[in-house]
Design a protein around this motif. Sequence first.
Motif, PDB file in Angstrom:
ATOM      1  N   GLY A   1      -2.268  -0.158  14.608  1.00 35.29           N
ATOM      2  CA  GLY A   1      -2.038  -0.948  15.819  1.00 35.29           C
ATOM      3  C   GLY A   1      -3.232  -0.956  16.737  1.00 35.29           C
ATOM      4  O   GLY A   1      -3.396  -1.888  17.536  1.00 35.29           O
ATOM      5  N   ARG A   2      -4.090   0.060  16.632  1.00 33.46           N
ATOM      6  CA  ARG A   2      -5.240   0.118  17.518  1.00 33.46           C
ATOM      7  C   ARG A   2      -6.167  -1.067  17.257  1.00 33.46           C
ATOM      8  O   ARG A   2      -6.488  -1.376  16.100  1.00 33.46           O
ATOM      9  N   TYR A   3      -6.542  -1.731  18.337  1.00 30.93           N
ATOM     10  CA  TYR A   3      -7.430  -2.887  18.329  1.00 30.93           C
ATOM     11  C   TYR A   3      -6.789  -4.148  17.714  1.00 30.93           C
ATOM     12  O   TYR A   3      -7.489  -5.132  17.492  1.00 30.93           O
ATOM     13  N   ASP A   4      -5.479  -4.108  17.468  1.00 33.31           N
ATOM     14  CA  ASP A   4      -4.764  -5.285  16.989  1.00 33.31           C
ATOM     15  C   ASP A   4      -4.133  -5.987  18.189  1.00 33.31           C
ATOM     16  O   ASP A   4      -3.219  -5.451  18.823  1.00 33.31           O
ATOM     17  N   HIS A   5      -4.609  -7.169  18.500  1.00 34.44           N
ATOM     18  CA  HIS A   5      -4.146  -7.898  19.688  1.00 34.44           C
ATOM     19  C   HIS A   5      -2.640  -8.151  19.626  1.00 34.44           C
ATOM     20  O   HIS A   5      -1.926  -8.023  20.633  1.00 34.44           O
ATOM     21  N   ASP A   6      -2.132  -8.520  18.446  1.00 29.40           N
ATOM     22  CA  ASP A   6      -0.708  -8.837  18.346  1.00 29.40           C
ATOM     23  C   ASP A   6       0.164  -7.617  18.651  1.00 29.40           C
ATOM     24  O   ASP A   6       1.227  -7.755  19.265  1.00 29.40           O
ATOM     25  N   TYR A   7      -0.280  -6.453  18.232  1.00 29.69           N
ATOM     26  CA  TYR A   7       0.495  -5.226  18.492  1.00 29.69           C
ATOM     27  C   TYR A   7       0.320  -4.752  19.927  1.00 29.69           C
ATOM     28  O   TYR A   7       1.292  -4.495  20.641  1.00 29.69           O
ATOM     29  N   GLU A   8      -0.930  -4.647  20.367  1.00 26.36           N
ATOM     30  CA  GLU A   8      -1.203  -4.011  21.654  1.00 26.36           C
ATOM     31  C   GLU A   8      -0.960  -4.944  22.838  1.00 26.36           C
ATOM     32  O   GLU A   8      -0.520  -4.478  23.897  1.00 26.36           O
ATOM     33  N   ARG A   9      -1.264  -6.206  22.699  1.00 23.58           N
ATOM     34  CA  ARG A   9      -1.193  -7.110  23.848  1.00 23.58           C
ATOM     35  C   ARG A   9      -0.020  -8.086  23.783  1.00 23.58           C
ATOM     36  O   ARG A   9       0.613  -8.356  24.798  1.00 23.58           O
ATOM     37  N   ALA A  10       0.265  -8.596  22.579  1.00 18.42           N
ATOM     38  CA  ALA A  10       1.340  -9.584  22.458  1.00 18.42           C
ATOM     39  C   ALA A  10       2.710  -8.931  22.273  1.00 18.42           C
ATOM     40  O   ALA A  10       3.731  -9.612  22.369  1.00 18.42           O
ATOM     41  N   GLY A  11       2.738  -7.626  21.958  1.00 21.08           N
ATOM     42  CA  GLY A  11       4.004  -6.906  21.908  1.00 21.08           C
ATOM     43  C   GLY A  11       4.741  -6.944  20.590  1.00 21.08           C
ATOM     44  O   GLY A  11       5.919  -6.573  20.527  1.00 21.08           O
ATOM     45  N   PHE A  12       4.080  -7.367  19.498  1.00 22.68           N
ATOM     46  CA  PHE A  12       4.724  -7.380  18.187  1.00 22.68           C
ATOM     47  C   PHE A  12       4.585  -6.002  17.538  1.00 22.68           C
ATOM     48  O   PHE A  12       3.480  -5.519  17.317  1.00 22.68           O
ATOM     49  N   ASP A  13       5.701  -5.385  17.194  1.00 21.48           N
ATOM     50  CA  ASP A  13       5.679  -4.070  16.556  1.00 21.48           C
ATOM     51  C   ASP A  13       5.568  -4.234  15.044  1.00 21.48           C
ATOM     52  O   ASP A  13       5.909  -5.289  14.489  1.00 21.48           O
ATOM     53  N   TYR A  14       5.103  -3.184  14.367  1.00 19.04           N
ATOM     54  CA  TYR A  14       5.129  -3.155  12.911  1.00 19.04           C
ATOM     55  C   TYR A  14       6.473  -2.586  12.464  1.00 19.04           C
ATOM     56  O   TYR A  14       6.894  -1.539  12.965  1.00 19.04           O
ATOM     57  N   PRO A  15       7.161  -3.215  11.509  1.00 15.98           N
ATOM     58  CA  PRO A  15       8.444  -2.676  11.048  1.00 15.98           C
ATOM     59  C   PRO A  15       8.279  -1.250  10.522  1.00 15.98           C
ATOM     60  O   PRO A  15       7.338  -0.963   9.773  1.00 15.98           O
ATOM     61  N   ILE A  16       9.197  -0.374  10.907  1.00 13.63           N
ATOM     62  CA  ILE A  16       9.058   1.039  10.565  1.00 13.63           C
ATOM     63  C   ILE A  16       9.096   1.271   9.058  1.00 13.63           C
ATOM     64  O   ILE A  16       8.517   2.231   8.545  1.00 13.63           O
ATOM     65  N   GLY A  17       9.762   0.378   8.331  1.00 18.12           N
ATOM     66  CA  GLY A  17       9.811   0.530   6.886  1.00 18.12           C
ATOM     67  C   GLY A  17       8.485   0.265   6.204  1.00 18.12           C
ATOM     68  O   GLY A  17       8.276   0.662   5.048  1.00 18.12           O
ATOM     69  N   TYR A  18       7.564  -0.393   6.912  1.00 17.31           N
ATOM     70  CA  TYR A  18       6.259  -0.721   6.341  1.00 17.31           C
ATOM     71  C   TYR A  18       5.133   0.093   6.967  1.00 17.31           C
ATOM     72  O   TYR A  18       4.158   0.424   6.289  1.00 17.31           O
ATOM     73  N   VAL A  19       5.257   0.385   8.256  1.00 12.62           N
ATOM     74  CA  VAL A  19       4.264   1.214   8.942  1.00 12.62           C
ATOM     75  C   VAL A  19       5.038   2.294   9.696  1.00 12.62           C
ATOM     76  O   VAL A  19       5.518   2.076  10.798  1.00 12.62           O
ATOM     77  N   ARG A  20       5.170   3.446   9.064  1.00 11.86           N
ATOM     78  CA  ARG A  20       6.009   4.501   9.648  1.00 11.86           C
ATOM     79  C   ARG A  20       5.440   5.014  10.961  1.00 11.86           C
ATOM     80  O   ARG A  20       6.173   5.233  11.921  1.00 11.86           O
ATOM     81  N   TRP A  21       4.127   5.240  11.007  1.00 13.82           N
ATOM     82  CA  TRP A  21       3.542   5.894  12.188  1.00 13.82           C
ATOM     83  C   TRP A  21       2.490   5.001  12.828  1.00 13.82           C
ATOM     84  O   TRP A  21       1.325   5.038  12.461  1.00 13.82           O
ATOM     85  N   THR A  22       2.922   4.182  13.772  1.00 12.49           N
ATOM     86  CA  THR A  22       1.996   3.416  14.596  1.00 12.49           C
ATOM     87  C   THR A  22       1.402   4.329  15.665  1.00 12.49           C
ATOM     88  O   THR A  22       1.837   5.475  15.840  1.00 12.49           O
ATOM     89  N   GLU A  23       0.443   3.803  16.418  1.00 13.95           N
ATOM     90  CA  GLU A  23      -0.118   4.623  17.490  1.00 13.95           C
ATOM     91  C   GLU A  23       0.940   4.937  18.548  1.00 13.95           C
ATOM     92  O   GLU A  23       0.962   6.035  19.114  1.00 13.95           O
ATOM     93  N   GLY A  24       1.838   4.001  18.811  1.00 14.59           N
ATOM     94  CA  GLY A  24       2.904   4.272  19.766  1.00 14.59           C
ATOM     95  C   GLY A  24       3.833   5.373  19.302  1.00 14.59           C
ATOM     96  O   GLY A  24       4.244   6.247  20.088  1.00 14.59           O
ATOM     97  N   ARG A  25       4.188   5.364  18.019  1.00 16.33           N
ATOM     98  CA  ARG A  25       5.062   6.414  17.481  1.00 16.33           C
ATOM     99  C   ARG A  25       4.349   7.751  17.428  1.00 16.33           C
ATOM    100  O   ARG A  25       4.976   8.814  17.536  1.00 16.33           O
ATOM    101  N   ASN A  26       3.033   7.734  17.266  1.00 18.36           N
ATOM    102  CA  ASN A  26       2.274   8.990  17.322  1.00 18.36           C
ATOM    103  C   ASN A  26       2.305   9.591  18.726  1.00 18.36           C
ATOM    104  O   ASN A  26       2.366  10.816  18.884  1.00 18.36           O
ATOM    105  N   ILE A  27       2.250   8.745  19.763  1.00 17.25           N
ATOM    106  CA  ILE A  27       2.387   9.255  21.131  1.00 17.25           C
ATOM    107  C   ILE A  27       3.750   9.919  21.303  1.00 17.25           C
ATOM    108  O   ILE A  27       3.871  11.028  21.852  1.00 17.25           O
TER     109      ILE A  27
END
Length: 329
Positions: free
Chosen positions: A254-280
């Motif tokens: 998610g880091r440096y990905d505009h869609d994730y960080e700025r546009a608010g689109f999350d990665y589905p947990i079944g495909y990306v278990r640990w995003t930067e937000g979930r690491n926090i």
Amino acid sequence: MKAIKSHNGEAVFAELPDPTVKPQHVKVRIDLSSVSVGTELLMLRNHSEAFLGYSATGTVLEIGEGVGHVKPGQRVACYGTPAHREVMLSPKHLTVLVPDEVTAEEAAFSGIGAICIHALRQANLQFGETVVVMGVGILGQIIARIAHASNYRVIALEPMKERRDMLAAAGITRICANEEEMKALLEQTTGGKGADAVLICASIRNESLIDHGIRFLRDRGSVVIVGDTGCEFDRDLLFHKEASLHISRAGGPGRYDHDYERAGFDYPIGYVRWTEGRNIEEFLRMLAEKRIEIRPLITDRLTFEELPDFYKRICEDPRPTMGVTVSIP
């Protein structure tokens, strides 16, 4: 409002308009930020007019459209947006509710904590494996504590006695001052097989530590570059062990990905278990459950007004500095 930025190699105050909340963001009044010494010195030296800081905690003032996980008045931890300022707009996925059991001082390190967790994930370790941490500044200290709490066998390499003592106080006893001690301890701990992974946390841009790390590895182990170090290596060494070489990019997917960080689109947990937000979130959980201690690492507690002079001091000698908090009125 006031913020801190770089200007011709120095840190200065800047006056900015009060930000207006926008969709998928949270407006936060900052109470405490933390200083990532290595990263922020690099910004001062190489990026004029850059706003500083990236890890903080504060109170929600207002939420934008699309934000539903926090509300005004709640304590949150924030990552990834310039943090040494009075008020920030924080992307919703990088704005995490702080548990009641976590103090503001601890929560201020959440961004740094996410970086540490992601670095360990890059090593792809399994329960009970051995990890070498080379260099125990603030990143190495926290990485070693998280690895220790996760039941990895941790061996640290650090020439500075004060930093070795900090690790020992946290119950991490396999600590080496030099490579000869490391070789002996690896022989004793792994039966001569070598470490499963080596995390290079030292920041020495003009010197590569990769070859040193490869020598500590078992066959088909992995080296993860976390610190700001040179990246040259001996191909034959890497080939002989069929080792893997990785670089850890900030707090996670998610880091440096505009869609994730700025546009608010999350990665589905079944495909990306640990995003930067979930690491926090995971770092805050470890703090809440008292699995790791951060406050013993704090060497400097600053006011906002003291921050520019602090940068001047650590430019001359950053070595005595570890964890740094900045209280923002």
